[in-house]
Design a protein around this motif. Structure first.
Motif, PDB file in Angstrom:
ATOM      1  N   VAL A  32       0.847  -1.201   0.000  1.00  0.00           N
ATOM      2  CA  VAL A  32       0.000   0.000   0.000  1.00  0.00           C
ATOM      3  C   VAL A  32       0.882   1.251   0.000  1.00  0.00           C
ATOM      4  N   ARG A  33       1.943   1.262   0.793  1.00  0.00           N
ATOM      5  CA  ARG A  33       2.847   2.409   0.831  1.00  0.00           C
ATOM      6  C   ARG A  33       3.479   2.649  -0.538  1.00  0.00           C
ATOM      7  N   ASP A  34       3.952   1.596  -1.184  1.00  0.00           N
ATOM      8  CA  ASP A  34       4.558   1.740  -2.510  1.00  0.00           C
ATOM      9  C   ASP A  34       3.549   2.293  -3.514  1.00  0.00           C
ATOM     10  N   PHE A  35       2.317   1.804  -3.465  1.00  0.00           N
ATOM     11  CA  PHE A  35       1.270   2.286  -4.363  1.00  0.00           C
ATOM     12  C   PHE A  35       0.972   3.757  -4.085  1.00  0.00           C
ATOM     13  N   ALA A  36       0.872   4.124  -2.802  1.00  0.00           N
ATOM     14  CA  ALA A  36       0.576   5.512  -2.419  1.00  0.00           C
ATOM     15  C   ALA A  36       1.675   6.452  -2.915  1.00  0.00           C
ATOM     16  N   GLU A  64      -3.968  17.233   1.923  1.00  0.00           N
ATOM     17  CA  GLU A  64      -4.800  16.166   2.494  1.00  0.00           C
ATOM     18  C   GLU A  64      -3.922  15.272   3.372  1.00  0.00           C
ATOM     19  N   VAL A  65      -4.481  14.803   4.469  1.00  0.00           N
ATOM     20  CA  VAL A  65      -3.762  13.918   5.392  1.00  0.00           C
ATOM     21  C   VAL A  65      -4.604  12.665   5.612  1.00  0.00           C
ATOM     22  N   LYS A  66      -3.966  11.501   5.512  1.00  0.00           N
ATOM     23  CA  LYS A  66      -4.642  10.230   5.813  1.00  0.00           C
ATOM     24  C   LYS A  66      -3.793   9.466   6.812  1.00  0.00           C
ATOM     25  N   MET A  67      -4.459   8.908   7.816  1.00  0.00           N
ATOM     26  CA  MET A  67      -3.777   8.082   8.800  1.00  0.00           C
ATOM     27  C   MET A  67      -4.306   6.659   8.659  1.00  0.00           C
ATOM     28  N   ILE A  68      -3.382   5.704   8.654  1.00  0.00           N
ATOM     29  CA  ILE A  68      -3.775   4.305   8.459  1.00  0.00           C
ATOM     30  C   ILE A  68      -3.144   3.423   9.521  1.00  0.00           C
ATOM     31  N   VAL A  97      -8.533   1.632   9.211  1.00  0.00           N
ATOM     32  CA  VAL A  97      -7.906   0.362   9.568  1.00  0.00           C
ATOM     33  C   VAL A  97      -7.991  -0.522   8.330  1.00  0.00           C
ATOM     34  N   ILE A  98      -6.828  -0.910   7.818  1.00  0.00           N
ATOM     35  CA  ILE A  98      -6.730  -1.641   6.549  1.00  0.00           C
ATOM     36  C   ILE A  98      -6.138  -3.020   6.817  1.00  0.00           C
ATOM     37  N   ASP A  99      -6.812  -4.062   6.297  1.00  0.00           N
ATOM     38  CA  ASP A  99      -6.277  -5.422   6.467  1.00  0.00           C
ATOM     39  C   ASP A  99      -6.095  -6.153   5.136  1.00  0.00           C
ATOM     40  N   ASN A 100      -6.145  -5.403   4.011  1.00  0.00           N
ATOM     41  CA  ASN A 100      -5.854  -6.033   2.724  1.00  0.00           C
ATOM     42  C   ASN A 100      -5.354  -4.984   1.738  1.00  0.00           C
ATOM     43  N   GLY A 104      -6.558  -0.871   0.744  1.00  0.00           N
ATOM     44  CA  GLY A 104      -5.564   0.180   0.913  1.00  0.00           C
ATOM     45  C   GLY A 104      -5.340   0.965  -0.370  1.00  0.00           C
ATOM     46  N   LYS A 105      -5.276   0.259  -1.484  1.00  0.00           N
ATOM     47  CA  LYS A 105      -5.079   0.939  -2.779  1.00  0.00           C
ATOM     48  C   LYS A 105      -6.277   1.825  -3.110  1.00  0.00           C
ATOM     49  N   ARG A 106      -7.483   1.342  -2.854  1.00  0.00           N
ATOM     50  CA  ARG A 106      -8.698   2.154  -3.110  1.00  0.00           C
ATOM     51  C   ARG A 106      -8.643   3.448  -2.300  1.00  0.00           C
ATOM     52  N   LEU A 107      -8.205   3.350  -1.078  1.00  0.00           N
ATOM     53  CA  LEU A 107      -8.133   4.518  -0.202  1.00  0.00           C
ATOM     54  C   LEU A 107      -7.117   5.539  -0.718  1.00  0.00           C
ATOM     55  N   MET A 108      -6.063   5.076  -1.353  1.00  0.00           N
ATOM     56  CA  MET A 108      -4.988   5.961  -1.794  1.00  0.00           C
ATOM     57  C   MET A 108      -5.137   6.465  -3.224  1.00  0.00           C
TER      58      MET A 108
END
Length: 109
Positions: A32-36, A64-68, A97-100, A104-108
């Motif tokens: 998710v971090r790499d995608f973001a 914009e700020v997102k916390m995960i 709270v992301i568990d897949n 995570g990609k959708r959120l980013m």
């Protein structure tokens, strides 16, 4: 003669492509971090000495700020994490709270 024990799990380099349904927290975080970062987000791992249960990562992009909070597949935030997440939400900063990886990609996007 001694026999070698078989591992309790087999290490899979790309679990999402091998039909593995449970993934470790660190693997999900990395993907998710790499995608973001690819999408232009600045990602920072959050460590807060003396303060437990803060979210794992903070992402910044265009004001914009997102916390995960990342979790292994199927796991939930702990009671103390939920309490800390509520504190941030009250201040206008919700914690996801992301568990897949897909979520995570959708959120980013």
């Amino acid at each position: 003669p001694q026999t070698r024990r078989q591992p309790l799990h087999r290490k899979v380099s790309r679990p999402e492509r091998c039909g593995v349904t449970e993934m470790r927290e660190g693997y999900i975080q990395k993907k998710v971090r790499d995608f973001a970062e690819y999408k232009g987000w600045v990602a920072r791992r959050w460590s807060s000495p003396g303060r437990r249960s803060v979210p794992d990562y903070i992402f910044f992009r265009n004001g914009e700020v997102k916390m995960i909070e990342f979790k292994s597949t199927g796991k939930k935030a702990t009671k103390s994490q939920k309490r800390e997440h509520r504190r941030f939400s009250k201040e206008g900063f919700p914690v996801d709270v992301i568990d897949n990886i897909e979520e995570g990609k959708r959120l980013m996007e």
